[in-house]
Design a protein around this motif. Structure first.
Motif, mmCIF file in Angstrom:
data_model
loop_
_atom_site.group_PDB
_atom_site.id
_atom_site.type_symbol
_atom_site.label_atom_id
_atom_site.label_comp_id
_atom_site.label_asym_id
_atom_site.label_seq_id
_atom_site.Cartn_x
_atom_site.Cartn_y
_atom_site.Cartn_z
ATOM 1 N N SER A 1 0.874 -1.128 0.033
ATOM 2 C CA SER A 1 -0.139 0.053 -0.002
ATOM 3 C C SER A 1 0.976 1.291 -0.033
ATOM 4 C CB SER A 1 -1.027 0.022 1.064
ATOM 5 O OG SER A 1 -0.090 0.067 2.248
ATOM 6 N N LEU A 2 0.254 2.209 -0.381
ATOM 7 C CA LEU A 2 1.019 3.548 -0.189
ATOM 8 C C LEU A 2 1.442 3.945 1.128
ATOM 9 C CD1 LEU A 2 -1.057 6.048 -2.540
ATOM 10 C CD2 LEU A 2 1.568 5.429 -2.817
ATOM 11 N N GLU A 3 0.333 3.714 2.202
ATOM 12 C CA GLU A 3 0.885 3.938 3.421
ATOM 13 C C GLU A 3 2.183 3.108 3.798
ATOM 14 O OE1 GLU A 3 -1.181 3.924 7.948
ATOM 15 O OE2 GLU A 3 -2.245 3.086 6.156
ATOM 16 N N ALA A 4 2.336 2.032 3.597
ATOM 17 C CA ALA A 4 3.653 1.227 3.580
ATOM 18 C C ALA A 4 4.819 1.768 3.098
ATOM 19 C CB ALA A 4 3.323 -0.373 3.355
ATOM 20 N N LEU A 5 4.559 2.390 1.695
ATOM 21 C CA LEU A 5 5.535 2.805 0.983
ATOM 22 C C LEU A 5 6.273 4.035 1.927
ATOM 23 C CD1 LEU A 5 7.431 3.115 -1.707
ATOM 24 C CD2 LEU A 5 5.396 4.383 -2.304
ATOM 25 N N TYR A 6 4.947 4.890 2.261
ATOM 26 C CA TYR A 6 5.547 6.004 3.141
ATOM 27 C C TYR A 6 6.399 5.656 4.266
ATOM 28 C CZ TYR A 6 2.308 8.285 -0.376
ATOM 29 O OH TYR A 6 1.526 8.955 -1.327
ATOM 30 N N ASP A 7 5.890 4.689 4.946
ATOM 31 C CA ASP A 7 6.686 4.331 6.274
ATOM 32 C C ASP A 7 7.973 3.862 5.842
ATOM 33 O OD1 ASP A 7 4.331 4.918 7.701
ATOM 34 O OD2 ASP A 7 3.615 3.023 7.845
ATOM 35 N N ALA A 8 8.236 3.224 4.653
ATOM 36 C CA ALA A 8 9.472 2.584 4.393
ATOM 37 C C ALA A 8 10.348 3.748 4.311
ATOM 38 C CB ALA A 8 9.415 1.857 3.175
ATOM 39 N N PHE A 9 10.224 4.991 3.490
ATOM 40 C CA PHE A 9 11.142 5.887 3.194
ATOM 41 C C PHE A 9 10.935 7.049 4.437
ATOM 42 C CE2 PHE A 9 8.023 7.174 0.120
ATOM 43 C CZ PHE A 9 7.757 8.270 0.427
ATOM 44 N N ALA A 10 9.963 7.189 4.853
ATOM 45 C CA ALA A 10 10.189 8.083 6.320
ATOM 46 C C ALA A 10 10.970 7.967 7.124
ATOM 47 C CB ALA A 10 8.756 8.468 6.841
ATOM 48 N N SER A 11 11.069 6.518 7.774
ATOM 49 C CA SER A 11 12.108 6.153 8.503
ATOM 50 C C SER A 11 13.760 6.414 8.086
ATOM 51 C CB SER A 11 11.926 4.662 8.736
ATOM 52 O OG SER A 11 12.281 3.901 7.697
ATOM 53 N N MET A 12 13.894 6.707 6.683
ATOM 54 C CA MET A 12 15.233 6.977 6.137
ATOM 55 C C MET A 12 15.586 8.395 6.069
ATOM 56 S SD MET A 12 14.790 3.987 3.327
ATOM 57 C CE MET A 12 16.263 4.189 2.406
ATOM 58 N N ASN A 13 14.606 9.328 6.495
ATOM 59 C CA ASN A 13 14.795 10.625 6.653
ATOM 60 C C ASN A 13 14.746 11.082 5.110
ATOM 61 O OD1 ASN A 13 15.397 11.725 9.348
ATOM 62 N ND2 ASN A 13 17.295 10.537 9.312
ATOM 63 N N MET A 14 13.452 10.582 4.432
ATOM 64 C CA MET A 14 13.436 10.991 3.121
ATOM 65 C C MET A 14 11.944 11.377 2.938
ATOM 66 S SD MET A 14 15.575 7.675 1.079
ATOM 67 C CE MET A 14 15.247 8.554 -0.509
ATOM 68 N N GLU A 15 11.592 11.772 1.968
ATOM 69 C CA GLU A 15 10.220 12.557 1.475
ATOM 70 C C GLU A 15 9.796 12.298 0.112
ATOM 71 O OE1 GLU A 15 7.432 16.273 2.583
ATOM 72 O OE2 GLU A 15 9.385 16.650 1.912
ATOM 73 N N GLY A 16 8.692 11.728 -0.160
ATOM 74 C CA GLY A 16 8.157 11.564 -1.658
ATOM 75 C C GLY A 16 8.005 12.982 -2.294
ATOM 76 N N GLY A 17 8.459 13.319 -3.341
ATOM 77 C CA GLY A 17 8.362 14.769 -3.809
ATOM 78 C C GLY A 17 6.920 14.838 -4.523
ATOM 79 N N TRP A 18 6.214 13.741 -4.592
ATOM 80 C CA TRP A 18 4.709 14.095 -5.022
ATOM 81 C C TRP A 18 3.765 14.230 -3.843
ATOM 82 C CZ3 TRP A 18 7.741 9.549 -4.419
ATOM 83 C CH2 TRP A 18 6.955 8.460 -3.715
ATOM 84 N N HIS A 19 4.359 14.079 -2.575
ATOM 85 C CA HIS A 19 3.251 14.273 -1.484
ATOM 86 C C HIS A 19 3.908 15.131 -0.172
ATOM 87 C CE1 HIS A 19 4.346 11.360 1.623
ATOM 88 N NE2 HIS A 19 5.243 11.081 0.883
#
Length: 315
Positions: free
Chosen positions: A8-26
């Motif tokens: 899911s998108l939620e799992a995707l966001y959790d995966a890179f948020a913990s790496m101090n990263m942010e998706g440019g689309w949101h």
């Protein structure tokens, strides 16, 4: 709470948020916007109110406690504790008879506009130059500089430095002179770093003759210049209003003579001798002189121009 589905998108966001990263689309906060934001605020500091405080400081704070007895003008925007505008800080300073401000050097560029008092001088990289009312003097980055009052009057001036820009870019270095003062000093009547008031008036007279008596006249101080700060003297005849201007450069105006009003983004601010007017970037402004006035413009235009970011409009 149930764990998000693995694909899911939620799992995707959790995966890179913990790496101090942010998706440019949101993004939670935008990184780009259509034009400069209104962050720093237009503001005026009144010399008539500041001078008595400097006088009190002169009685209570000696040079052993503070080599530079100054009052920094910080912009009233929320969270700011130092800068006058984004890239420049301004301050009022006073030195009493017999006092000496020891030599130091730093990476920020600096300059001063002398307001009142005679008998003071500055030493910049071994060159001693008198400072007189109306004079503007430069202190380029990493130049040794000290000040002293050998006269009988308190001396007042305004300082302008690009310290906030250096804070943003990080290359801050400061060093007190190991001996306190420079030993090998040459006294000069004139120097490239000193713009004399009488020379400025003569240049303004010549420019006034060119543009006509009913128009503002402006001259650039030089040829010696600072890399990050440009300086102009502007004369506005009584009853004249300057054209509306909006620029990506940050500006501070110091009142050398006369009185009038500056309107910044619809906010009217009255000024007179010695006052300081902060005009942040991209705020439309005009000056109106109630009597013949001379203003010193201190601007970060060289930085914006060098980087290709300087835009100026007449809205």
């Amino acid at each position: 709470m149930a764990a998000p589905e693995a694909d899911s998108l939620e799992a995707l966001y959790d995966a890179f948020a913990s790496m101090n990263m942010e998706g440019g689309w949101h993004r939670k906060f935008p990184a780009l916007w259509p034009e400069p934001r209104r962050n720093f605020l237009p503001h005026v500091w009144r010399y008539a109110e500041v001078k008595p405080i400097l006088d009190r400081a002169g009685r209570l704070v000696d040079t052993a406690q503070a080599e530079r007895r100054n009052l920094t003008m910080f912009n009233p925007v929320e969270g700011n504790v130092y800068s006058t505008v984004r890239t420049i800080v301004a301050a009022y300073q006073m030195i009493r008879p017999g006092e000496v401000a020891r030599a130091h050097r730093h990476t920020p560029n600096a300059l001063r506009l002398i307001l009142e008092g005679r008998g003071t001088y500055t030493v910049v990289d071994g060159s001693q130059v008198e400072m007189r009312p109306g004079d503007v003097l430069l202190t380029p980055n990493w130049a040794w500089h000290s000040h002293a009052n050998g006269g009988g009057e308190d001396c007042y001036w305004m300082d302008f430095l690009d310290v906030p820009l250096v804070h943003l870019m990080e290359p801050m270095f400061y060093q007190p002179h190991p001996a306190g003062l420079e030993a090998d000093v040459t006294e000069l009547a004139e120097a490239p770093i000193a713009f004399r008031w009488e020379d400025t008036l003569a240049a303004l007279d010549a420019e006034q003759a060119r543009v006509g008596e009913g128009a503002p006249a402006s001259v650039t101080l030089g040829p010696a210049q600072l890399d990050t700060i440009a300086l102009r003297m502007m004369r506005i005849p009584a009853g004249v209003e300057t054209a509306s201007l909006r620029t990506t450069a940050n500006n501070i105006f110091a009142v050398v003579r006369g009185n009038g009003t500056t309107v910044v983004d619809g906010q009217a601010m009255e000024w007179r001798f010695g006052d300081t007017v902060a005009i942040p970037a991209w705020r439309p402004f005009t000056h109106h002189a109630a009597e013949d006035a001379v203003l010193l413009q201190v601007t970060d235009e060289p930085v914006l121009a060098k980087l290709g970011w300087l835009r100026t409009e007449t809205p």
